[in-house]
Write a protein that holds these residues in place. Structure first.
Motif, PDB file in Angstrom:
ATOM      1  N   PHE A  71       0.835  -1.202   0.000  1.00 31.41           N
ATOM      2  CA  PHE A  71       0.000   0.000   0.000  1.00 31.41           C
ATOM      3  C   PHE A  71       0.868   1.249   0.000  1.00 31.41           C
ATOM      4  O   PHE A  71       2.073   1.184   0.242  1.00 31.41           O
ATOM      5  CB  PHE A  71      -0.948   0.001   1.216  1.00 31.41           C
ATOM      6  CG  PHE A  71      -0.261   0.225   2.539  1.00 31.41           C
ATOM      7  CD1 PHE A  71       0.001   1.513   3.009  1.00 31.41           C
ATOM      8  CD2 PHE A  71       0.126  -0.848   3.322  1.00 31.41           C
ATOM      9  CE1 PHE A  71       0.634   1.716   4.228  1.00 31.41           C
ATOM     10  CE2 PHE A  71       0.762  -0.661   4.543  1.00 31.41           C
ATOM     11  CZ  PHE A  71       1.017   0.630   4.999  1.00 31.41           C
ATOM     12  N   MET A  72       0.241   2.379  -0.269  1.00 35.56           N
ATOM     13  CA  MET A  72       0.931   3.669  -0.264  1.00 35.56           C
ATOM     14  C   MET A  72       0.130   4.682   0.545  1.00 35.56           C
ATOM     15  O   MET A  72      -1.073   4.829   0.361  1.00 35.56           O
ATOM     16  CB  MET A  72       1.112   4.192  -1.690  1.00 35.56           C
ATOM     17  CG  MET A  72       1.896   5.495  -1.784  1.00 35.56           C
ATOM     18  SD  MET A  72       3.674   5.276  -1.538  1.00 35.56           S
ATOM     19  CE  MET A  72       4.149   4.612  -3.146  1.00 35.56           C
ATOM     20  N   SER A  73       0.830   5.355   1.468  1.00 35.14           N
ATOM     21  CA  SER A  73       0.235   6.467   2.203  1.00 35.14           C
ATOM     22  C   SER A  73       0.658   7.776   1.551  1.00 35.14           C
ATOM     23  O   SER A  73       1.837   7.961   1.239  1.00 35.14           O
ATOM     24  CB  SER A  73       0.706   6.466   3.666  1.00 35.14           C
ATOM     25  OG  SER A  73       0.118   5.418   4.394  1.00 35.14           O
ATOM     26  N   VAL A  74      -0.304   8.664   1.345  1.00 44.49           N
ATOM     27  CA  VAL A  74      -0.032   9.969   0.739  1.00 44.49           C
ATOM     28  C   VAL A  74      -0.627  11.045   1.629  1.00 44.49           C
ATOM     29  O   VAL A  74      -1.796  10.968   2.016  1.00 44.49           O
ATOM     30  CB  VAL A  74      -0.630  10.068  -0.686  1.00 44.49           C
ATOM     31  CG1 VAL A  74      -0.310  11.431  -1.294  1.00 44.49           C
ATOM     32  CG2 VAL A  74      -0.091   8.950  -1.567  1.00 44.49           C
ATOM     33  N   ASN A  75       0.176  12.038   1.955  1.00 45.66           N
ATOM     34  CA  ASN A  75      -0.290  13.128   2.799  1.00 45.66           C
ATOM     35  C   ASN A  75      -1.146  14.116   2.015  1.00 45.66           C
ATOM     36  O   ASN A  75      -0.839  14.433   0.865  1.00 45.66           O
ATOM     37  CB  ASN A  75       0.902  13.886   3.398  1.00 45.66           C
ATOM     38  CG  ASN A  75       1.696  13.033   4.359  1.00 45.66           C
ATOM     39  OD1 ASN A  75       1.369  12.939   5.534  1.00 45.66           O
ATOM     40  ND2 ASN A  75       2.746  12.402   3.856  1.00 45.66           N
ATOM     41  N   LEU A  76      -2.198  14.603   2.656  1.00 43.44           N
ATOM     42  CA  LEU A  76      -3.024  15.664   2.086  1.00 43.44           C
ATOM     43  C   LEU A  76      -2.813  16.939   2.895  1.00 43.44           C
ATOM     44  O   LEU A  76      -2.866  16.909   4.127  1.00 43.44           O
ATOM     45  CB  LEU A  76      -4.507  15.298   2.141  1.00 43.44           C
ATOM     46  CG  LEU A  76      -5.031  14.234   1.195  1.00 43.44           C
ATOM     47  CD1 LEU A  76      -6.531  14.085   1.394  1.00 43.44           C
ATOM     48  CD2 LEU A  76      -4.731  14.573  -0.259  1.00 43.44           C
ATOM     49  N   SER A  77      -2.589  18.045   2.203  1.00 44.73           N
ATOM     50  CA  SER A  77      -2.515  19.327   2.899  1.00 44.73           C
ATOM     51  C   SER A  77      -3.934  19.775   3.248  1.00 44.73           C
ATOM     52  O   SER A  77      -4.917  19.281   2.684  1.00 44.73           O
ATOM     53  CB  SER A  77      -1.832  20.380   2.026  1.00 44.73           C
ATOM     54  OG  SER A  77      -2.747  20.893   1.071  1.00 44.73           O
ATOM     55  N   GLY A  78      -4.025  20.726   4.164  1.00 45.45           N
ATOM     56  CA  GLY A  78      -5.332  21.241   4.540  1.00 45.45           C
ATOM     57  C   GLY A  78      -6.075  21.839   3.362  1.00 45.45           C
ATOM     58  O   GLY A  78      -7.299  21.676   3.223  1.00 45.45           O
ATOM     59  N   VAL A  79      -5.354  22.525   2.483  1.00 47.76           N
ATOM     60  CA  VAL A  79      -5.969  23.159   1.312  1.00 47.76           C
ATOM     61  C   VAL A  79      -6.557  22.098   0.382  1.00 47.76           C
ATOM     62  O   VAL A  79      -7.676  22.234  -0.120  1.00 47.76           O
ATOM     63  CB  VAL A  79      -4.943  24.030   0.562  1.00 47.76           C
ATOM     64  CG1 VAL A  79      -5.547  24.578  -0.737  1.00 47.76           C
ATOM     65  CG2 VAL A  79      -4.466  25.174   1.445  1.00 47.76           C
ATOM     66  N   GLN A  80      -5.813  21.027   0.151  1.00 47.22           N
ATOM     67  CA  GLN A  80      -6.320  19.936  -0.687  1.00 47.22           C
ATOM     68  C   GLN A  80      -7.562  19.306  -0.079  1.00 47.22           C
ATOM     69  O   GLN A  80      -8.552  19.051  -0.774  1.00 47.22           O
ATOM     70  CB  GLN A  80      -5.261  18.842  -0.833  1.00 47.22           C
ATOM     71  CG  GLN A  80      -4.125  19.140  -1.769  1.00 47.22           C
ATOM     72  CD  GLN A  80      -3.155  17.976  -1.758  1.00 47.22           C
ATOM     73  OE1 GLN A  80      -2.285  17.880  -0.895  1.00 47.22           O
ATOM     74  NE2 GLN A  80      -3.320  17.074  -2.702  1.00 47.22           N
ATOM     75  N   PHE A  81      -7.496  19.037   1.222  1.00 46.29           N
ATOM     76  CA  PHE A  81      -8.573  18.338   1.900  1.00 46.29           C
ATOM     77  C   PHE A  81      -9.879  19.114   1.836  1.00 46.29           C
ATOM     78  O   PHE A  81     -10.963  18.532   1.799  1.00 46.29           O
ATOM     79  CB  PHE A  81      -8.177  18.087   3.357  1.00 46.29           C
ATOM     80  CG  PHE A  81      -9.202  17.326   4.151  1.00 46.29           C
ATOM     81  CD1 PHE A  81      -9.558  16.033   3.793  1.00 46.29           C
ATOM     82  CD2 PHE A  81      -9.814  17.898   5.252  1.00 46.29           C
ATOM     83  CE1 PHE A  81     -10.498  15.329   4.512  1.00 46.29           C
ATOM     84  CE2 PHE A  81     -10.763  17.209   5.982  1.00 46.29           C
ATOM     85  CZ  PHE A  81     -11.100  15.914   5.615  1.00 46.29           C
ATOM     86  N   LEU A  82      -9.787  20.439   1.790  1.00 48.08           N
ATOM     87  CA  LEU A  82     -10.985  21.276   1.819  1.00 48.08           C
ATOM     88  C   LEU A  82     -11.613  21.475   0.449  1.00 48.08           C
ATOM     89  O   LEU A  82     -12.637  22.148   0.333  1.00 48.08           O
ATOM     90  CB  LEU A  82     -10.660  22.635   2.449  1.00 48.08           C
ATOM     91  CG  LEU A  82     -10.291  22.589   3.941  1.00 48.08           C
ATOM     92  CD1 LEU A  82      -9.855  23.963   4.431  1.00 48.08           C
ATOM     93  CD2 LEU A  82     -11.452  22.073   4.769  1.00 48.08           C
ATOM     94  N   ARG A  83     -11.034  20.899  -0.587  1.00 46.95           N
ATOM     95  CA  ARG A  83     -11.626  20.995  -1.922  1.00 46.95           C
ATOM     96  C   ARG A  83     -12.821  20.057  -2.034  1.00 46.95           C
ATOM     97  O   ARG A  83     -12.717  18.858  -1.746  1.00 46.95           O
ATOM     98  CB  ARG A  83     -10.600  20.660  -3.003  1.00 46.95           C
ATOM     99  CG  ARG A  83      -9.586  21.766  -3.253  1.00 46.95           C
ATOM    100  CD  ARG A  83      -8.680  21.375  -4.410  1.00 46.95           C
ATOM    101  NE  ARG A  83      -9.419  21.228  -5.654  1.00 46.95           N
ATOM    102  CZ  ARG A  83      -9.504  22.170  -6.582  1.00 46.95           C
ATOM    103  NH1 ARG A  83      -8.902  23.339  -6.398  1.00 46.95           N
ATOM    104  NH2 ARG A  83     -10.171  21.955  -7.697  1.00 46.95           N
ATOM    105  N   ALA A  84     -13.937  20.579  -2.481  1.00 46.39           N
ATOM    106  CA  ALA A  84     -15.157  19.769  -2.586  1.00 46.39           C
ATOM    107  C   ALA A  84     -15.027  18.654  -3.616  1.00 46.39           C
ATOM    108  O   ALA A  84     -15.727  17.641  -3.532  1.00 46.39           O
ATOM    109  CB  ALA A  84     -16.340  20.670  -2.935  1.00 46.39           C
ATOM    110  N   ASP A  85     -14.136  18.834  -4.607  1.00 49.46           N
ATOM    111  CA  ASP A  85     -13.991  17.821  -5.659  1.00 49.46           C
ATOM    112  C   ASP A  85     -12.869  16.830  -5.369  1.00 49.46           C
ATOM    113  O   ASP A  85     -12.415  16.112  -6.264  1.00 49.46           O
ATOM    114  CB  ASP A  85     -13.751  18.493  -7.013  1.00 49.46           C
ATOM    115  CG  ASP A  85     -12.457  19.308  -7.054  1.00 49.46           C
ATOM    116  OD1 ASP A  85     -11.840  19.509  -5.984  1.00 49.46           O
ATOM    117  OD2 ASP A  85     -12.066  19.752  -8.151  1.00 49.46           O
ATOM    118  N   LEU A  86     -12.409  16.774  -4.116  1.00 46.78           N
ATOM    119  CA  LEU A  86     -11.292  15.888  -3.757  1.00 46.78           C
ATOM    120  C   LEU A  86     -11.588  14.438  -4.130  1.00 46.78           C
ATOM    121  O   LEU A  86     -10.761  13.765  -4.755  1.00 46.78           O
ATOM    122  CB  LEU A  86     -10.994  15.993  -2.264  1.00 46.78           C
ATOM    123  CG  LEU A  86      -9.932  15.034  -1.719  1.00 46.78           C
ATOM    124  CD1 LEU A  86      -8.583  15.313  -2.361  1.00 46.78           C
ATOM    125  CD2 LEU A  86      -9.835  15.137  -0.193  1.00 46.78           C
TER     126      LEU A  86
END
Length: 238
Positions: free
Chosen positions: A72-87
């Motif tokens: 498996f692969m873990s990938v970090n999400l920044s706060g800005v990315q996480f708050l995008r409705a189209d994530l």
């Protein structure tokens, strides 16, 4: 950076880490360029590229080194990315492009981002879970997340912050904190990854606490995909 199963001693997955090697300035720390990328808005395109490359590299590794369960692969999400409705839509697109099974992707989100946007986090995390993507709460213990919040959100993994792990063998209070986090996670049907493991004593203490997984310089430093292929080919065990 490889993530190692403390039960088998084998590599079970990886965390994708973004690095910038500047032609004249050399290595630039993520703590320097990520905040600038977030402020400028470039973090969305950088984050999407990172996710796509990580998924592509993982799919290649899965093909070369088939396992059950798969790597498996873990990938970090920044706060800005996480708050995008189209994530969710963007991630689904990347998974289709790369042919990666969603359950082999794990997204890491810091507890501070989740707690600052609790209502939104509840909806987005549940949406990602419906897409069969796994979720990890990162840097746990450094913010203000409580047990009630852990129960509220659909986390699969708790990542214990390296600041506690590195002091375990010297500081009894840190060892108690790590044990408490592990016990709490297990009671909520979550697994645990300990970050920053550098000494064999830390590894043995974590095994004694029934911690499932660990990562750190004791096992391997972050490296490029080609080095990972060589490492997996030798089938190391710790």
């Amino acid at each position: 950076q490889p993530i190692v199963s403390l039960g088998s001693g084998e590599i079970e997955g990886f965390e994708a880490l973004l690095r910038w090697h500047h032609p004249s300035r050399g290595a630039i720390s993520p703590t320097e360029f990520i905040p600038i990328a977030e402020e400028s808005g470039y973090i969305n395109s950088i984050g999407l590229w990172t996710l796509r490359e990580a998924c592509k590299q993982l799919r290649n590794l899965q093909k070369r080194f088939p396992r059950k369960p798969p790597l498996f692969m873990s990938v970090n999400l920044s706060g800005v990315q996480f708050l995008r409705a189209d994530l969710g839509t963007k991630i689904d697109q990347v998974l289709r492009e790369t042919g990666l099974r969603p359950e082999t992707l794990k997204l890491e989100i810091t507890e501070s981002v989740i707690m600052e946007h609790a209502e939104y986090s509840d909806q987005m995390l549940n949406q990602l879970k419906q897409q069969q993507i796994r979720i990890a709460i990162d840097d746990f213990g450094t913010g203000y997340a409580s047990m009630s919040y852990l129960r509220r959100f659909p986390f699969d993994t708790v990542k214990v912050d390296q600041s506690f792990v590195r002091r375990m063998s010297l500081d009894p209070e840190s060892a108690v904190i790590v044990k408490t986090i592990i016990d709490m996670a297990h009671n909520l049907a979550m697994d645990v990854v300990a970050e920053g493991v550098e000494q064999p004593e830390q590894c043995e203490l974590l095994r004694g606490l029934n911690c499932e997984s660990a990562q750190g310089f004791l096992f391997a430093r972050p490296c490029e995909a080609a080095a990972l292929e060589s490492m997996l080919g030798t089938q190391p065990k710790w």
